[in-house]
Structures are given as C-alpha cells and as structure tokens.
Design an enzyme around this catalytic site. Structure first.
Site, PDB file in Angstrom:
ATOM      1  N   CYS A 184       0.834  -1.203   0.000  1.00 32.87           N
ATOM      2  CA  CYS A 184       0.000   0.000   0.000  1.00 32.87           C
ATOM      3  C   CYS A 184       0.870   1.255   0.000  1.00 32.87           C
ATOM      4  CB  CYS A 184      -0.929  -0.030   1.204  1.00 32.87           C
ATOM      5  SG  CYS A 184      -2.096   1.343   1.248  1.00 32.87           S
ATOM      6  N   CYS A 185       1.864   1.298   0.896  1.00 32.10           N
ATOM      7  CA  CYS A 185       2.783   2.439   0.889  1.00 32.10           C
ATOM      8  C   CYS A 185       3.521   2.525  -0.450  1.00 32.10           C
ATOM      9  CB  CYS A 185       3.811   2.313   2.012  1.00 32.10           C
ATOM     10  SG  CYS A 185       3.207   2.785   3.655  1.00 32.10           S
TER      11      CYS A 185
ATOM     12  N   CYS B 153       7.417   4.479   6.105  1.00 31.36           N
ATOM     13  CA  CYS B 153       6.527   4.182   4.978  1.00 31.36           C
ATOM     14  C   CYS B 153       7.273   3.624   3.785  1.00 31.36           C
ATOM     15  CB  CYS B 153       5.761   5.436   4.565  1.00 31.36           C
ATOM     16  SG  CYS B 153       6.812   6.743   3.890  1.00 31.36           S
TER      17      CYS B 153
ATOM     18  N   CYS C  30      -1.502   8.458   7.527  1.00 31.78           N
ATOM     19  CA  CYS C  30      -2.774   8.002   6.952  1.00 31.78           C
ATOM     20  C   CYS C  30      -3.737   7.540   8.057  1.00 31.78           C
ATOM     21  CB  CYS C  30      -2.538   6.851   5.994  1.00 31.78           C
ATOM     22  SG  CYS C  30      -1.589   7.303   4.528  1.00 31.78           S
TER      23      CYS C  30
ATOM     24  N   CYS D 129      -3.423   3.998   9.597  1.00 36.94           N
ATOM     25  CA  CYS D 129      -2.116   3.654  10.156  1.00 36.94           C
ATOM     26  C   CYS D 129      -1.637   4.674  11.177  1.00 36.94           C
ATOM     27  CB  CYS D 129      -1.096   3.518   9.023  1.00 36.94           C
ATOM     28  SG  CYS D 129      -1.601   2.315   7.773  1.00 36.94           S
TER      29      CYS D 129
HETATM   30 FE1  SF4 Z   1      -1.395   2.714   3.017  1.00 38.65          FE
HETATM   31 FE2  SF4 Z   1      -1.076   2.985   5.662  1.00 38.65          FE
HETATM   32 FE3  SF4 Z   1       0.990   3.309   3.966  1.00 38.65          FE
HETATM   33 FE4  SF4 Z   1      -0.960   5.115   4.096  1.00 38.65          FE
HETATM   34  S1  SF4 Z   1       0.539   4.598   5.725  1.00 38.65           S
HETATM   35  S2  SF4 Z   1      -0.030   4.351   2.252  1.00 38.65           S
HETATM   36  S3  SF4 Z   1      -2.764   3.785   4.386  1.00 38.65           S
HETATM   37  S4  SF4 Z   1      -0.162   1.402   4.399  1.00 38.65           S
END
Ligand code: SF4
Length: 257
Positions: free
Chosen positions: A138-139, A245, A219, A222
């Site tokens: 995701c990051c 991240c 985010c 998180c």
């Molecule tokens: Fe995704 Fe969490 Fe990374 Fe944001 S901090 S990009 S929601 S995994």
C-alpha cells in the site's frame, strides 16, 4: 543531472557556486555536503542545497505535526521552492486543511499535491483495502512510487526527519545519497525542545490533531495515539514492526515515467 557544488565560501553566503564537474556522483557529493554542513543551521543547509542545484531541488512534506518548522525555514530561504505533498487519499481532512492554512500562513507559492496512479490503484487496490492486507504494498503504490515519479525531475530533495525520532533516524546525517539524487536533512540535529521553541518563536499554527493526542500524523488507517512514554512516532503503524513508509528505506525505485 546537474549540480553546482559550492565552495566552502559559498556555504558561508557567497552567491557564486563553481560549476559542476562530472555527474552523477551523488554519493561523493553527499559526503562533501554532509561534512561541510555538519554544524550548519537549517536555513544555511537549505540555502546551500538550493544554490547547488538551482531549479532542481524539491522539499517533501507531509504537513504533519512537525512540518511547519521545516516549511518556515524553507519559506525564509525561498518560498517558491517546490514542495511535494503526498496525498495518499487516506489522509485526515484535518491534514488537508492544515496544508491549506500553512500555504497561506507561510506564503508558499509552489506546493504540489502528488497522488497515486489511478491505474495502480485500480490494479492493486480496487477495493481500497490493501492497507489492511499488505501495508508495504500500500505504501508502495500510494507513497513510494508517486514520489519516485515526481522526483525524477529533481537532483535533490529535502526531508524534515530528525535524530530525536529515534530508530533508524537516530544516526541521520545532514546530507546523504539517495540513488541518483542527494537528500538533505536540515533538521537532523534539532531537538524536540528546539522544535517547540521554533514553533513558538514564529507563532506557527499547530496541526489540529495534535491537541487530540496525535504526536505524529499520517494516513487514517495507520495512525493512532502513541502509548504513554512511546516515541513521537509511536502511534504510527501501532502494533506492527513497520516504522517507516518506505520513502526513506533506501534509494527510491526508478521512475515509472
Ligand atoms: Fe497505506 Fe497505511 Fe501506507 Fe498510508 S501509511 S499508504 S494507508 S499502508
């Protein structure tokens, strides 16, 4: 890549850097910057970086709880420096409002909101639940890849990391190689007390979530409130081994552009 390496005099305020030699050589140049700027203040570091790579230097800011201090120093040096803001599309509305407020407060003229690739989101995260299944991935698509693409137009970038955050940041140097670029960390030596003093001295507004107990804001899925006695970033990815991240985990991947 074109970098104008300053002479020692240029770090002291001389306006004329000498021309670059052969590039890219970010590792060697980063070491030279780190040595010469080791004891320099944040404004001097930002100014030296801007002189060294005119038009090719960007600032990366999350507009989080500590960001206003770096942005104030940037505004003091050159409010037209490009500032890249990664909008992962999972951000708190308070962060977006804080960004807008700081842009006005500091008269920043080139804040660029960087968003994930729609095609990457459609392919990898169509149900918007990747952050609950694979945070690294995701990051990767929401932060790392968009930043890598955006930074392809720059020779250097500035981060707001500090040694007092601990963990991998405890040994931060003022300048470091980041793949084909140089990354500057002008606040590396700043303590939390100095940061708070800078907020007060410049009467900088605070992130609205800080008063609610969030010492570091990223985010929504998180970010949490840190436990008592935890580090300033202790509420990020709470309960997981993950502490970064990925944009600072090593050289950014090659741009997809
Ligand atoms: Fe995704 Fe969490 Fe990374 Fe944001 S901090 S990009 S929601 S995994």
């Amino acid at each position: 890549m074109s970098i104008l390496l300053p002479t020692s005099a240029a770090f002291d305020g001389s306006p004329t850097p000498r021309p670059a030699a052969t590039f890219p050589r970010p590792r060697r140049d980063a070491a030279a910057f780190a040595k010469r700027l080791a004891q320099a203040g944040p404004r001097a570091i930002i100014a030296a970086a801007a002189r060294a790579m005119p038009g090719r230097l960007a600032v990366v800011s999350s507009f989080g709880t500590e960001s206003a201090v770096l942005l104030k120093f940037v505004a003091d040096v050159d409010p037209s420096l490009p500032i890249l803001f990664l909008d992962t599309q999972w951000l708190f509305k308070e962060t977006l409002a804080y960004r807008d407020a700081l842009v006005v407060h500091l008269r920043l003229t080139d804040v660029r909101t960087v968003t994930p690739s729609p095609s990457a989101l459609a392919l990898r995260d169509p149900k918007r639940n990747l952050c609950f299944r694979d945070r690294e991935a995701c990051c990767g698509i929401r932060k790392v890849a968009p930043l890598a693409n955006e930074l392809s137009a720059f020779d250097g970038w500035i981060s707001g990391r500090k040694r007092y955050h601990g963990g991998e940041r405890a040994t931060l140097v003022v300048a470091e190689a980041d793949g084909p670029r140089i990354k500057f960390n002008p606040l590396a030596r700043m303590t939390r007390a100095e940061l708070n003093a800078a907020f007060a001295a410049a009467e900088l507004p605070r992130h609205p979530l800080e008063a609610l107990g969030f010492s570091s804001v990223g985010c929504i899925p998180c970010t949490g409130r840190p436990a008592a006695g935890a580090s300033v970033r202790g509420g990020r990815w709470g309960g997981l081994a993950k502490t970064e991240c990925g944009i600072h985990a090593g050289p950014l991947p090659p741009s997809a552009n």
